[in-house]
Every structure is written in structure tokens, then in C-alpha cells.
Enzyme design. Structure first.
Site, PDB file in Angstrom:
ATOM      1  N   GLU A 308      -5.485  -4.866  -8.632  1.00 43.09           N
ATOM      2  CA  GLU A 308      -6.475  -5.927  -8.440  1.00 43.09           C
ATOM      3  C   GLU A 308      -7.269  -6.297  -9.694  1.00 43.09           C
ATOM      4  OE1 GLU A 308      -7.641  -5.224  -3.810  1.00 43.09           O
ATOM      5  OE2 GLU A 308      -8.512  -3.820  -5.228  1.00 43.09           O
TER       6      GLU A 308
HETATM    7  C1  TNX Z   1      -7.464  -2.919  -1.655  1.00 45.55           C
HETATM    8  S1  TNX Z   1      -4.687  -2.474  -2.425  1.00 45.55           S
HETATM    9  C2  TNX Z   1      -7.714  -1.993  -2.625  1.00 45.55           C
HETATM   10  C3  TNX Z   1      -8.976  -1.235  -2.590  1.00 45.55           C
HETATM   11  C4  TNX Z   1      -9.804  -1.566  -1.376  1.00 45.55           C
HETATM   12  C5  TNX Z   1      -8.893  -1.796  -0.199  1.00 45.55           C
HETATM   13  C6  TNX Z   1      -9.593  -2.027   1.096  1.00 45.55           C
HETATM   14  C7  TNX Z   1      -5.489  -1.594  -3.491  1.00 45.55           C
HETATM   15  C8  TNX Z   1      -4.676  -0.774  -4.362  1.00 45.55           C
HETATM   16  N1  TNX Z   1      -6.836  -1.634  -3.603  1.00 45.55           N
HETATM   17  O1  TNX Z   1      -9.721  -1.444  -3.762  1.00 45.55           O
HETATM   18  O2  TNX Z   1     -10.657  -0.500  -1.129  1.00 45.55           O
HETATM   19  O3  TNX Z   1      -8.066  -2.885  -0.473  1.00 45.55           O
HETATM   20  O4  TNX Z   1      -8.676  -2.111   2.151  1.00 45.55           O
END
Ligand code: TNX
Length: 503
Positions: A308
């Protein structure tokens, strides 16, 4: 004559032969390795009140524990109650431990007392990597809570615990060379709590507890994004908000507050922070942190995040990960990264990818995941619409998020890890992992309601043979109901999901 097998075993073993009759159990002598014998004695007394006695190897005993490599594949075991007493033979120490976990699921109580059915079970896992993840950054869980989580995992034959140790909201592991990380950036979280962190000794205590239960800890230092907390401790290492105008507008429209540089962040927005990719000091920082974490951690893996980075230009992201996967590999560990890092052409060879896209991949997710395999790595499958434990199991569930969808127990059960990313050989899939992100979770008890019973589905996907006769939803929903008394006895606050055939 062999009886049909309708025993409450989850994950279902590879092979179960059941015959008429039971072995009554009221007090037993246990012979074998002192550690595993002690674990079994403690579990038996907790579950049944039956006190057993540990005797030396070779002495007369009703429960005989031993290790013999001929008993099966790695982590496998044979559990035999067809002769005199109960014999568990592990192919290795882990297999012996798993045989005792199966025995605990076989215990039956009736008016006549406790008993074990007559069976011969031959078992070994399908996947080598069977993981659970706990996010201790969004909500901090102390040592005792993490130990409880390890117990929950090990009872279902999980063998890895991924600890998400750092995120925008807090830094949770003491690092000697950068002490302000925990002095300044650990005192808050997403859930209104006061945060916290593990000293090195506490982290070692967790590792030792996990190791005794054959659980390998996988530490994650999430980079280059998810680093707002680093900027509270060392403001010059981090820049933000590193988001497109569009993302800023979207998150503002959702009412999600964005962080203020250098101050604690209690919101749940993602993708707004990054360490400074073009500053040398950033790599000094990362080298020190990864070296200290690698020195502390006996397991083979070092997770370096990569998820992200919503505003990071692709070229910067690639430059960063080419370098940081090498820094991680130079510590002697195998790097793991979330699947976005698979976009990086020159990442260190052998880096393992953790796939979090949906079970039907969107956009470039499958391609990114496949690239880890092309570079000699493998994949851990955590499809968010099946394996994310923080997704709500029903639309009205009080806790959890919904961005990847509602994940009923059946959806958690019915997916095939080798079929998500097309075109890969089966060996490319190291295993699966079920993450618990904790933006909405403030205690282990609250977490239990999201985790159970769905975690039992993931245990079976990770362990049981793909084509076993009992590897069906109908069989699972009956067997898992049979675990309820044991879960109650362990204080697990599982959800009484309507999908399960509870007694
Ligand atoms: C996505 S998918 C995240 C996290 C969040 C989560 C909540 C991924 C590797 N990272 O930073 O906590 O969604 O569902």
C-alpha cells in the site's frame, strides 16, 4: 470392522481408520520426551481434570510418546489406539507435538467418564507454511496475549506466527541503535489504547514460547510505507502525506483523518507515509533495524512489508526494494514481502511473496505474485476475501472491516491455494496465512469472535490433503461443531456462526 469416521478432528488427518470401542481414560502414565509429555499432561488436566504422571522413556505407560523418522513425512505422526493404550509416534519432534494435539481432539466425555475412540491415524501436513498473523501495531497485545494467540494457533497445527510489529500507529519492538522508536513512537494505537512495545527480552520470551510449540515467529518491519510512527521518533527519515490529490480527497470524503507529521496517528487511513527513498540515512536506519531483528530471531524469515505505498512512484519503489531485499537477504534471512513488491524487476532472488489480492486476482496482482516465483521465490497465500480474519463474517457483525467483502465461514473454507494465481507449479505455493489486522480489535477475546470458527477452516486448508473424502464443507461444519466444548474449556470466545452445525 472399520466404522465411518465422524470424529471432531480439525484439520482432518490424512488417514483415519476407526474401529469399534473406546479406551477409557482416568489417570494415565505418560512416557516420552519430557517437554511434550509435560505439555500433554497440562492440557489433559485443563480439559478433563484427569491427572497424569510422567514416567521415564521405556517405563510402563498408558500413553507412549516417541519419535521415529519412519513414522511419516516431516511434521507427520502416527496415533494408534487399536492395541494396548495410546501410542503416538512423531516423524520428528513437531510431528509428535501434532499427534498430541490430535489426541486432545479425540477425547470424548460420557456418563462413563472420559475415553478415546479406537483409531489408527496416519497424518502429515499438506503445506510446510501454515501461518497466522497478529497486528500488534494497530492494537498492542502484550506478551501474555501473544502467548495465548500462539496456543490457539498451535492447537490447530499452525506453525508460523507473523507479527506485524510496525505501522503508522506505533513501533512495537525495541531497537538498541535507534532507541527513540520505542521511547517516542510506541505510546498510542488505533483503538484508543496506550500502545506499548516489546523489550528485546520480552520478544525473546515470545520466541521461546512459540518454539516450544513448534511455531516459528516471522517478524515484519513494514517498509517503505506504513512508517508514520518512524517519523514521530526521527522526523527527518519520513515524508508525508505521500498520497495523490485523489486519494487525499477520497479519504477526506470518507471522513478518515490524515496524520500530522511528528504526532501520534490514531486513524486508519493507509498509504500516506514513506521513509525517504533518496536519502542515504534511510538505508543506515534500515540496515541497523533489520540486522538487530535478524540477530534476535532464530527463524529463517524477515518480512519487510511493501504494501500500500499508494503515492510512491513506481521507479522509487523499485529502487527501494531492489536495495532493501538485498539488505534483508544479507542478514542471512529469506525476505518476505507483500505481493506489490513483485512489481520490482530486480528484487533479491528467492524473496517470498505474500499475496493479499482477492481469490480472483484483479489488475496486476497475479502478475506481481508470479514474479516472486520467476525469481526463485515462492508464495504465501492470504487472499483478503477468504483469509483476512478482520473481514466481517456477516454484514451486521459488530467488529471488523468490509473492504475485501463479507467473509462467511464457508467462503473461508472453500478456496484452493494453488488455483488463485494461474500458471504456477504446485510447489510454488509454500502455504497459507490468515492475518488478523486489529483496527477494530482491542483484546484477544474480541479477536476470538472474528478468528473462530473461521481459523479452523484455514487450518484445514493448510494441513489436510486436497482430495480427502472428509475435505468437504458438509463434513467440516459438523466436525468443527465438535470442537466447541474444547474451545469453551480454553476460554475461546468463538462466534456461534449459523453456518455451523453446533450441537
Ligand atoms: C490492508 S493488505 C492492509 C493493512 C490493513 C488491512 C485492514 C495489506 C497488506 N495491508 O494495512 O490493516 O488492510 O484490513
Amino acid at each position: 470392522m472399520a466404522l465411518p469416521d465422524s470424529l471432531p478432528l480439525v484439520p482432518h488427518p490424512a488417514d483415519v481408520r476407526r474401529e469399534e470401542g473406546v479406551i477409557p481414560l482416568d489417570g494415565a502414565r505418560i512416557s516420552g520426551d519430557a517437554v511434550v509429555a509435560g505439555q500433554l499432561r497440562d492440557a489433559l488436566v485443563a480439559r478433563t481434570g484427569i491427572r497424569s504422571q510422567i514416567v521415564g522413556e521405556g517405563a510402563d505407560a498408558e500413553i507412549v510418546l516417541s519419535v521415529d523418522p519412519a513414522a511419516g513425512a516431516a511434521e507427520g505422526y502416527v496415533l494408534d489406539t487399536l492395541g494396548d493404550g495410546i501410542r503416538i509416534t512423531g516423524a520428528d519432534a513437531a510431528g509428535l507435538f501434532y499427534g498430541t494435539r490430535t489426541l486432545l481432539q479425540l477425547l470424548q466425555e460420557s456418563d462413563a467418564g472420559w475415553a478415546v475412540p479406537r483409531v489408527r491415524i496416519e497424518d502429515a501436513p499438506r503445506f510446510a507454511y501454515r501461518g497466522m498473523m497478529l497486528d500488534v501495531a494497530r492494537h498492542f497485545f502484550g506478551v501474555e496475549d501473544v502467548k495465548t494467540y500462539i496456543d490457539r494457533a498451535a492447537d490447530l497445527k499452525f506453525n508460523h506466527l507473523h507479527l506485524h510489529l510496525t505501522d503508522d500507529q506505533g513501533w512495537r519492538l525495541e531497537i538498541d541503535s535507534w532507541p527513540l522508536l520505542t521511547e517516542r513512537a510506541a505510546g498510542s494505537d488505533t483503538t484508543g489504547g496506550e500502545g506499548g512495545f516489546f523489550t528485546k527480552d520480552q520478544y525473546r520470551e515470545i520466541l521461546a514460547y512459540a518454539a516450544e510449540r513448534h511455531v516459528t515467529v516471522v517478524p515484519e518491519i513494514d517498509l517503505p510505507g506504513h512508517t508514520h510512527a518512524v517519523g514521530i521518533a526521527y522526523p527527518d527519515l519520513v515524508e508525508e502525506p505521500w498520497l495523490s490529490e485523489q486519494s487525499i480527497a477520497e479519504q477526506a470524503a470518507l471522513g478518515i483523518p490524515l496524520p500530522v507529521h511528528g504526532e501520534y496517528y490514531r486513524g486508519a487511513a493507509v498509504g500516506h507515509s514513506s521513509v525517504r527513498i533518496h536519502e542515504e540515512r534511510t538505508y543506515d536506519f534500515i540496515s541497523d533495524v533489520l540486522r538487530e531483528v535478524a540477530e534476535l530471531t532464530p527463524g529463517p524469515y524477515l518480512h519487510i512489508g511493501g504494501d500500500e505505498c499508494l503515492g510512491t512512484p513506481a521507479a522509487d519503489f523499485a529502487q527501494f526494494f531492489e536495495r532493501v531485499t538485498r539488505i534483508a537477504a544479507d542478514t542471512g534471512k529469506t525476505p518476505i514481502a507483500w505481493h506489490e513488491a513483485g512489481a520490482v524487476a530486480g528484487m533479491a532472488e528467492g524473496t517470498i511473496g505474500q499475496y493479499w489480492g482477492s481469490v480472483e486476482p484483479k489488475g496486476s496482482h497475479a502478475e506481481e505474485a508470479a514474479h516472486f516465483v520467476e525469481r526463485g521465490g515462492a508464495l504465501i497465500m492470504s487472499p483478503s476475501d477468504r483469509a483476512y480474519l478482520d473481514m466481517k463474517p456477516t454484514p451486521d457483525f459488530p467488529l471488523g472491516l468490509v473492504w475485501a467483502g463479507i467473509v462467511p465461514v464457508r467462503a473461508a473454507y472453500e478456496w484452493e491455494p494453488t488455483a488463485v494465481v494461474p500458471g504456477l507449479p504446485a510447489e510454488a505455493i509454500l502455504g497459507i496465512e490468515a492475518p488478523l489486522w486489529t483496527e477494530t480489535v482491542t483484546s484477544i477475546a474480541a479477536g476470538d469472535t472474528l478468528v473462530f470458527p473461521r481459523i479452523a477452516a484455514h487450518a484445514e486448508t493448510a494441513w489436510s490433503p486436497k482430495d480427502g473424502a472428509e475435505r468437504t464443507w458438509d463434513s467440516f461444519r459438523t466436525r468443527v461443531a465438535g470442537l466447541a466444548p474444547a474451545w469453551e474449556a480454553s476460554g475461546i470466545e468463538f462466534s456461534r456462526s449459523e453456518e455451523i452445525a453446533w450441537a
